[in-house]
Design a protein around this motif. Structure first.
Motif, PDB file in Angstrom:
ATOM      1  N   SER A  49       0.832  -1.203   0.000  1.00 16.58           N
ATOM      2  CA  SER A  49       0.000   0.000   0.000  1.00 16.58           C
ATOM      3  C   SER A  49       0.866   1.253   0.000  1.00 16.58           C
ATOM      4  N   LEU A  50       0.211   2.383  -0.224  1.00  9.09           N
ATOM      5  CA  LEU A  50       0.956   3.629  -0.365  1.00  9.09           C
ATOM      6  C   LEU A  50       1.363   4.190   0.990  1.00  9.09           C
ATOM      7  N   TYR A  51       2.652   4.434   1.144  1.00 13.15           N
ATOM      8  CA  TYR A  51       3.203   5.084   2.330  1.00 13.15           C
ATOM      9  C   TYR A  51       3.831   6.398   1.877  1.00 13.15           C
ATOM     10  N   TRP A  52       4.209   7.216   2.870  1.00  7.24           N
ATOM     11  CA  TRP A  52       4.888   8.471   2.524  1.00  7.24           C
ATOM     12  C   TRP A  52       6.203   8.557   3.271  1.00  7.24           C
ATOM     13  N   LEU A  53       7.241   8.874   2.529  1.00  8.08           N
ATOM     14  CA  LEU A  53       8.534   9.099   3.165  1.00  8.08           C
ATOM     15  C   LEU A  53       8.668  10.612   3.366  1.00  8.08           C
ATOM     16  N   HIS A  54       8.742  11.002   4.636  1.00  6.01           N
ATOM     17  CA  HIS A  54       8.881  12.416   4.974  1.00  6.01           C
ATOM     18  C   HIS A  54      10.350  12.711   5.241  1.00  6.01           C
ATOM     19  N   VAL A  55      10.779  13.898   4.857  1.00  4.04           N
ATOM     20  CA  VAL A  55      12.148  14.292   5.184  1.00  4.04           C
ATOM     21  C   VAL A  55      12.128  15.664   5.833  1.00  4.04           C
ATOM     22  N   MET A  56      12.992  15.826   6.849  1.00  2.00           N
ATOM     23  CA  MET A  56      13.254  17.132   7.419  1.00  2.00           C
ATOM     24  C   MET A  56      14.764  17.251   7.451  1.00  2.00           C
ATOM     25  N   ARG A  57      15.279  18.414   7.052  1.00  2.00           N
ATOM     26  CA  ARG A  57      16.738  18.495   6.899  1.00  2.00           C
ATOM     27  C   ARG A  57      17.253  19.922   7.004  1.00  2.00           C
ATOM     28  N   ASP A  58      18.567  19.994   7.299  1.00  2.00           N
ATOM     29  CA  ASP A  58      19.272  21.258   7.131  1.00  2.00           C
ATOM     30  C   ASP A  58      20.617  20.918   6.496  1.00  2.00           C
TER      31      ASP A  58
END
Ligand SMILES: [Zn+2]
Length: 495
Positions: free
Chosen positions: A256-265
């Motif tokens: 099924s569809l998942y979401w890969l989230h990114v937070m970065r600097d």
């Protein structure tokens, strides 16, 4: 035929033409989208090069009309393999290729007992009772593996106490693979997207080592476990950072569809795999709830629900504007693109001479042109929509894409132009897109994660590797440490 009938028929035909024109415009919009002027991925462009956009070519008439035709209705390749409910790796009852001790190890290290651990009496002169042997397997020269045998001495003290020499840290079993094997396996699987089974083949083909797919899966799982505290370090660092970028992309896991989230600097990257794309997932990721810094994003509405200082990605704006230039030859959109680019160019110039923000006069001037261009563009779009409405004889017509964009750029002017008032703020969110691009590559190569666990391993290990790389560390050395669970990851702030 009477004039009256002709006039009536004429009026009906006009309406019909207007309807068809609108339908035609909608279809043209759909067809003219490619990765350069919309959010469609490059993989959707097909094998042909996307047609040059009018912004970059000298001769706009030169564009190839047929270039996009090949993109449509191309079916995805489909595997004939039937999926099973089995987990990856070795199955129950499977006869494993068990690692066995060899008779002639390449290296032998004797581990001596010097004194009694109980009464501290020297045991140097005592005869050893026996040696306990443990062997570590690593890749050697091409075509060969190397075995290091550790032989731990056992001596009995006069006090009756049995003393056994200590094995080096990490040497825990009679036979085992060493850190290099583990690091290479994790590198191939996590960094190069080589599936477990082919990592196994790699060791077999190149080093005559029988590392099973299940063993590779275990290496990855253990590395993930070892990096749990490092993930917290990354989490804390991003919580405190001044300017962070965020983005998300769809990934398939467990079908099924998942979401890969990114937070970065610039120093840190944190990936997080979630079943949701919106607020729920971002809350679960945990940083944004109390994040007080600058948040760069692409206008995804969930981000706006957080109390950060928002900055919108101008690469997205430029791309959307280009779409409007390409489709309708809108000159105002083209001038707006030039204004945005020029402003950024100025900022970079001012920054090199040590300034922290754009001088007030220049800033005001740019804002003025920005306002004027957008007001004119919006007025023109409103007039176009009104004309269309009359021709169709309707009460209302749908807002055009251009209208929506112009309206948005007016409403979010502060968020769009924030890069001018503080040079620590980037012009676009390209950093986040760069950090999340590898997920798109992963999707193209292996398609999906078979399990949500696999996705979570990937997120954590790649968070560590991406952060390590940003901090100038060697990827292999970083993995070499991670597989051995060195508690102090040499990341900034982790000491
Ligand atoms: Zn003793």
């Amino acid at each position: 035929m009477s004039t009256e009938t002709l006039l009536k028929e004429n009026a009906q035909l006009r309406i019909r033409v207007a309807c068809l024109e609108e339908r035609c415009r909608e279809l043209e919009e759909r067809v003219s989208k490619n990765s350069q002027n919309s959010s469609k991925p490059p993989s959707s462009d097909g094998y042909q090069k996307p047609c040059k956009s009018s912004d970059s070519t000298d001769n706009p008439a030169d564009t190839d009309e047929g270039a996009d035709a090949s993109n449509n209705d191309k079916p995805n390749p489909k595997s004939l393999r039937q999926s099973s409910d089995n987990k990856s790796g070795g199955q129950k009852g499977h006869q494993g290729t068990c690692l066995k001790q060899v008779d002639n190890p390449n290296y032998i290290e004797f581990l001596q007992v010097k004194e009694c651990h109980k009464c501290q009496v020297s045991l140097l002169d005592k005869e050893s009772v026996k040696y306990i042997e443990r062997q570590v397997f690593e890749p050697g020269k091409l075509g060969e593996f190397e075995v290091t045998a550790y032989k731990a001495e056992v001596k009995i003290c006069t006090c009756g106490c049995k003393n056994q020499a200590k094995f080096p840290e990490g040497v825990t079993a009679a036979v085992q693979y060493g850190p290099a094997t583990q690091a290479v396996a994790v590198y191939l699987n996590q960094y190069d997207f080589v599936p477990y089974k082919r990592v196994s083949e790699y060791f077999n083909t190149l080093y005559k080592m029988s590392v099973s797919a299940g063993t590779v899966a275990n290496f990855v799982a253990r590395t993930d476990e070892n990096l749990a505290s490092t993930e917290e370090v990354i989490h804390d660092a991003l919580q405190e950072t001044a300017v962070a970028g965020v983005d998300e992309t769809g990934m398939r896991a467990e079908g099924s569809l998942y979401w890969l989230h990114v937070m970065r600097d610039d120093q840190w990257t944190l990936y997080y795999l979630a079943e949701k794309r919106g607020r729920e997932a971002m809350d679960a990721m945990g940083i944004l709830l109390t994040f007080a810094g600058v948040l760069v994003h692409d206008h995804w509405k969930s981000y706006f629900s957080y109390a950060a200082v928002h900055v919108l990605c101008n690469a997205h704006h430029l791309r959307e504007l280009l779409g409007i230039v390409d489709r309708y030859g809108n000159q105002l959109a083209l001038r707006l693109m030039k204004l945005l680019r020029l402003s950024w160019h100025y900022c970079k110039g001012f920054k090199t001479i040590g300034m922290l923000q754009m001088p007030g006069v220049t800033h005001e001037r740019i804002e003025k042109i920005y306002d004027r261009l957008l007001q004119r563009a919006l007025t023109k779009e409103v007039a176009y929509m009104e004309k269309q409405r009359q021709e169709l004889g309707r009460k209302k017509v749908k807002n055009t894409k251009a209208y929506n964009l112009f309206k948005r750029l007016i409403e979010f002017k502060t968020e769009t132009l924030r890069f001018m008032s503080d040079f620590t703020i980037p012009f676009d969110n390209n950093g986040s897109e760069r950090d999340i691009r590898m997920a798109k590559l992963k999707r193209k190569i292996t398609g999906c994660f078979r399990s949500a666990d696999g996705g979570a391993f990937f997120a954590r290990i790649r968070s560590y590797l991406s952060s390590a790389r940003k901090q100038g560390m060697d990827i292999y050395q970083s993995l070499f440490r991670a597989v051995q669970n060195y508690s102090n990851m040499p990341l900034l702030g982790a000491e």
